[in-house]
Motif scaffolding. Structure first.
Motif, mmCIF file in Angstrom:
data_model
loop_
_atom_site.group_PDB
_atom_site.id
_atom_site.type_symbol
_atom_site.label_atom_id
_atom_site.label_comp_id
_atom_site.label_asym_id
_atom_site.label_seq_id
_atom_site.Cartn_x
_atom_site.Cartn_y
_atom_site.Cartn_z
ATOM 1 N N ILE A 265 -37.826 26.536 83.785
ATOM 2 C CA ILE A 265 -38.428 27.291 83.086
ATOM 3 C C ILE A 265 -37.197 27.203 81.458
ATOM 4 C CG2 ILE A 265 -39.720 28.617 83.949
ATOM 5 C CD1 ILE A 265 -37.645 30.959 83.821
ATOM 6 N N THR A 266 -38.159 27.346 80.420
ATOM 7 C CA THR A 266 -37.102 27.431 79.262
ATOM 8 C C THR A 266 -36.788 28.830 79.078
ATOM 9 O OG1 THR A 266 -39.168 27.814 77.819
ATOM 10 C CG2 THR A 266 -38.107 25.305 78.367
ATOM 11 N N GLY A 267 -35.845 28.907 78.084
ATOM 12 C CA GLY A 267 -35.405 30.264 77.647
ATOM 13 C C GLY A 267 -36.784 30.980 76.830
ATOM 14 N N GLU A 268 -37.376 30.281 76.094
ATOM 15 C CA GLU A 268 -38.616 30.816 75.434
ATOM 16 C C GLU A 268 -39.821 31.374 76.468
ATOM 17 O OE1 GLU A 268 -42.416 29.568 72.845
ATOM 18 O OE2 GLU A 268 -40.659 28.518 72.435
ATOM 19 N N ASP A 269 -39.922 30.588 77.604
ATOM 20 C CA ASP A 269 -40.813 31.095 78.735
ATOM 21 C C ASP A 269 -40.229 32.187 79.576
ATOM 22 O OD1 ASP A 269 -42.500 28.731 78.361
ATOM 23 O OD2 ASP A 269 -41.652 27.420 79.964
ATOM 24 N N LEU A 270 -38.894 32.249 79.709
ATOM 25 C CA LEU A 270 -38.364 33.332 80.515
ATOM 26 C C LEU A 270 -38.593 34.692 79.667
ATOM 27 C CD1 LEU A 270 -36.687 34.492 82.817
ATOM 28 C CD2 LEU A 270 -34.317 33.895 81.747
ATOM 29 N N HIS A 271 -38.315 34.464 78.071
ATOM 30 C CA HIS A 271 -38.425 35.578 77.201
ATOM 31 C C HIS A 271 -39.919 36.037 77.320
ATOM 32 C CE1 HIS A 271 -37.548 38.033 73.884
ATOM 33 N NE2 HIS A 271 -38.449 37.768 73.280
ATOM 34 N N LYS A 272 -40.989 35.121 77.199
ATOM 35 C CA LYS A 272 -42.332 35.650 77.322
ATOM 36 C C LYS A 272 -42.722 36.417 78.775
ATOM 37 C CE LYS A 272 -44.121 31.892 74.370
ATOM 38 N NZ LYS A 272 -45.056 30.625 74.559
ATOM 39 N N PHE A 273 -42.227 35.884 79.651
ATOM 40 C CA PHE A 273 -42.262 36.631 80.843
ATOM 41 C C PHE A 273 -41.756 37.866 81.116
ATOM 42 C CE2 PHE A 273 -40.568 36.961 85.346
ATOM 43 C CZ PHE A 273 -41.880 37.124 86.072
ATOM 44 N N SER A 274 -40.404 38.043 80.500
ATOM 45 C CA SER A 274 -40.016 39.296 80.686
ATOM 46 C C SER A 274 -40.484 40.428 79.723
ATOM 47 C CB SER A 274 -38.580 39.414 80.178
ATOM 48 O OG SER A 274 -38.298 38.965 78.889
ATOM 49 N N ASN A 275 -41.104 39.784 78.554
ATOM 50 C CA ASN A 275 -41.868 40.851 77.493
ATOM 51 C C ASN A 275 -43.112 41.179 78.100
ATOM 52 O OD1 ASN A 275 -40.035 40.853 75.598
ATOM 53 N ND2 ASN A 275 -40.792 38.944 74.577
#
Length: 109
Positions: free
Chosen positions: A19-29
């Protein structure tokens, strides 16, 4: 991006994800948003179940002890016995007052 929550809920074990950092950020949000909404719902439920004293109800409704007694006798505002004390459900008081938001902050200082 495949929805991470869907992968987790399907119980797909032994899956490797890149996963990309952006995907991880969306997931955490998404996780944070879900947690906040669940906590808000739990707090709202706790507020509804709060029990008020006789004096609090008299102040909120602008009535006397006799009126509270009559309301209880007529099942208009049913009292709840907690040991030897008389209490009233906040949701019942709010119902008879016909209010939704104004009375929700009562007694919170």
């Amino acid at each position: 991006m495949t929805d991470l929550m869907q992968i987790i809920s399907n119980g797909q074990a032994n899956v490797r994800l890149e996963i990309t950092g952006e995907d991880l950020h969306k997931f955490s949000n998404e996780l944070i948003t879900r947690a906040v909404s669940e906590v808000a719902a739990a707090l709202k439920g706790a507020e509804e179940d709060r029990l008020l004293t006789r004096d609090e109800v008299k102040d909120m409704c602008g009535v006397c002890d006799t009126t509270l007694w009559l309301w209880n006798k007529r099942n208009y505002l049913k009292a709840v016995k907690v040991g030897s004390k008389v209490r009233y459900r906040f949701s019942d008081v709010r119902r008879i007052l016909g209010k939704t938001d104004k009375s929700s902050s009562y007694g919170r200082e």
